[in-house]
Design an enzyme around this catalytic site. Structure first.
Site, mmCIF file in Angstrom:
data_model
loop_
_atom_site.group_PDB
_atom_site.id
_atom_site.type_symbol
_atom_site.label_atom_id
_atom_site.label_comp_id
_atom_site.label_asym_id
_atom_site.label_seq_id
_atom_site.Cartn_x
_atom_site.Cartn_y
_atom_site.Cartn_z
ATOM 1 N N ASN A 125 -10.931 -2.189 -5.635
ATOM 2 C CA ASN A 125 -10.105 -1.327 -6.489
ATOM 3 C C ASN A 125 -10.710 -1.112 -7.885
ATOM 4 O OD1 ASN A 125 -6.936 -2.593 -5.144
ATOM 5 N ND2 ASN A 125 -8.136 -0.806 -4.510
ATOM 6 N N GLU A 168 0.823 -13.094 12.676
ATOM 7 C CA GLU A 168 1.404 -11.929 13.347
ATOM 8 C C GLU A 168 1.335 -10.767 12.361
ATOM 9 O OE1 GLU A 168 2.429 -11.747 16.453
ATOM 10 O OE2 GLU A 168 1.957 -13.852 16.797
ATOM 11 N N ARG A 217 -4.982 -1.507 8.879
ATOM 12 C CA ARG A 217 -6.219 -2.252 8.633
ATOM 13 C C ARG A 217 -5.955 -3.417 7.689
ATOM 14 N NH1 ARG A 217 -7.503 3.093 6.642
ATOM 15 N NH2 ARG A 217 -6.944 3.207 4.438
ATOM 16 N N ASP A 263 0.820 -1.215 0.000
ATOM 17 C CA ASP A 263 0.000 0.000 0.000
ATOM 18 C C ASP A 263 0.855 1.267 0.000
ATOM 19 O OD1 ASP A 263 -2.363 1.394 -0.056
ATOM 20 O OD2 ASP A 263 -2.716 1.289 2.108
ATOM 21 N N GLY A 264 0.326 2.343 -0.608
ATOM 22 C CA GLY A 264 0.975 3.652 -0.560
ATOM 23 C C GLY A 264 1.604 4.117 -1.866
HETATM 24 C C1 IPE Z 1 -5.541 -2.648 -0.259
HETATM 25 O O1 IPE Z 1 -5.148 -1.333 -0.413
HETATM 26 C C2 IPE Z 1 -5.537 -3.345 -1.593
HETATM 27 C C3 IPE Z 1 -4.227 -3.560 -2.207
HETATM 28 C C4 IPE Z 1 -3.082 -3.281 -1.662
HETATM 29 C C5 IPE Z 1 -4.251 -4.155 -3.513
HETATM 30 P P1 IPE Z 1 -6.216 -0.157 -0.621
HETATM 31 O O2 IPE Z 1 -5.440 1.099 -0.712
HETATM 32 O O3 IPE Z 1 -7.091 -0.481 -1.766
HETATM 33 O O4 IPE Z 1 -7.067 -0.250 0.708
HETATM 34 P P2 IPE Z 1 -7.740 0.887 1.583
HETATM 35 O O5 IPE Z 1 -8.624 1.658 0.640
HETATM 36 O O6 IPE Z 1 -6.651 1.729 2.135
HETATM 37 O O7 IPE Z 1 -8.482 0.167 2.650
HETATM 38 C C1 IPE Z 2 -1.406 0.223 -3.422
HETATM 39 O O1 IPE Z 2 -1.213 1.599 -3.448
HETATM 40 C C2 IPE Z 2 -1.646 -0.366 -4.794
HETATM 41 C C3 IPE Z 2 -3.027 -0.776 -5.047
HETATM 42 C C4 IPE Z 2 -4.004 -0.736 -4.184
HETATM 43 C C5 IPE Z 2 -3.334 -1.275 -6.371
HETATM 44 P P1 IPE Z 2 -2.429 2.612 -3.532
HETATM 45 O O2 IPE Z 2 -2.765 2.820 -4.955
HETATM 46 O O3 IPE Z 2 -3.540 2.161 -2.667
HETATM 47 O O4 IPE Z 2 -1.770 3.936 -2.952
HETATM 48 P P2 IPE Z 2 -2.396 4.901 -1.855
HETATM 49 O O5 IPE Z 2 -2.773 4.052 -0.709
HETATM 50 O O6 IPE Z 2 -3.572 5.562 -2.490
HETATM 51 O O7 IPE Z 2 -1.287 5.846 -1.529
HETATM 52 MG MG MG Z 3 -3.999 2.420 -0.709
#
Ligand code: IPE
Ligand code: IPE
Ligand code: MG
Length: 243
Positions: free
Chosen positions: A69, A208, A195, A21-22
């Protein structure tokens, strides 16, 4: 001593699951488009995969695209799907080099046809590899997975193939997408979010959990080693007492 040297090889997690994520926030911080973040996330995938191989951990599962997504802007979804296809093609030599088997979980039938094709070709090409199973969670949502297993079981009961009294945790787990992989021992999430986001709800029951503020494109194998070191400091009790 490096993190890796400190790791106790007799107490490794067998399965690591990651919520990558991020990407979007990382790109935004650099004044770039979200897609730039996804592109740079591929490097972190390679780092994680190679770190997993270096440690000799046999299962790695990556959350690459969730059921939720699909609700992102169409351009971003399309870019992610294209990135998936190009990465699969590009990484095939790495899969062969390290003896990695590719696996996928999720509602794969909802993916664009070229993605499905690239996935099944790569899975076929690597099906006999034995060192590590890399599972990509794609169009994956844990609640949908649990519902799917429930419907499968209901159908079997209706067909007279299964008795209600015979439904056990083991039998239920055999109807999940993850039927052929063990439950994760360690779950890592980047980007400072605490989460689960509909990821492996059943399978993570006793995992864990490890969180880092680093954004996914910044994640390296050193971070993976650090997570494993932290994992080794914990006492997994599975509801029992220490004695
Ligand atoms: C979880 O990340 C899904 C993936 C990493 C593919 P999201 O960015 O979609 O989840 P939320 O919206 O922060 O819960
Ligand atoms: C994770 O990064 C990749 C996917 C969920 C596909 P994000 O696209 O969720 O990036 P943030 O969380 O919006 O920064
Ligand atoms: Mg994200």
């Amino acid at each position: 001593m490096t993190y890796k040297e400190k790791i106790d090889n007799s107490n490794l997690p067998k399965h690591i699951a990651v919520i990558m994520d991020g990407n979007g926030r990382w790109a935004k911080g650099l004044g770039k488009l979200r897609i730039f973040g996804h592109q740079n996330g591929v490097k972190a995938v390679r780092e994680t995969l190679e770190g997993t191989i270096e440690l000799g951990i046999p299962y790695l599962t990556l959350y690459a695209f969730s059921s939720e997504n699909w609700h992102r802007p169409q351009k971003e979804v399309q870019a992610l799907m294209e990135l998936l296809v190009s990465s699969l093609t590009k990484e095939l030599p790495l899969f062969h080099k390290h003896n990695i088997r590719l696996n996928a979980i999720g509602q794969l039938e909802d993916l664009p046809v070229d993605c499905q094709k690239a996935l099944s070709q790569t899975m076929d090409a690597t099906r006999d590899h034995t060192r590590c199973t890399l599972t990509l969670a794609l169009s994956y949502g844990s609640r949908k997975e649990i519902l799917h297993a429930t419907k499968t079981i209901a159908q079997e009961i209706q067909n007279g193939q299964l008795d209600i009294a015979d439904i056990t945790e083991e039998k239920f787990a055999k109807r999940l997408y993850t039927h052929d992989i063990p439950d994760p021992d360690l779950m890592i999430r980047t980007s400072g979010e605490y989460r689960i986001s509909n990821y492996l709800l059943w399978q993570l029951a006793y995992a864990e959990l490890w969180f880092t503020d680093k954004m996914w494109p910044e994640f390296t194998r050193e971070d993976l080693f650090l997570a494993v070191l932290d994992y080794q400091k914990r006492e997994r009790r599975f509801g029992k007492t220490s004695e």
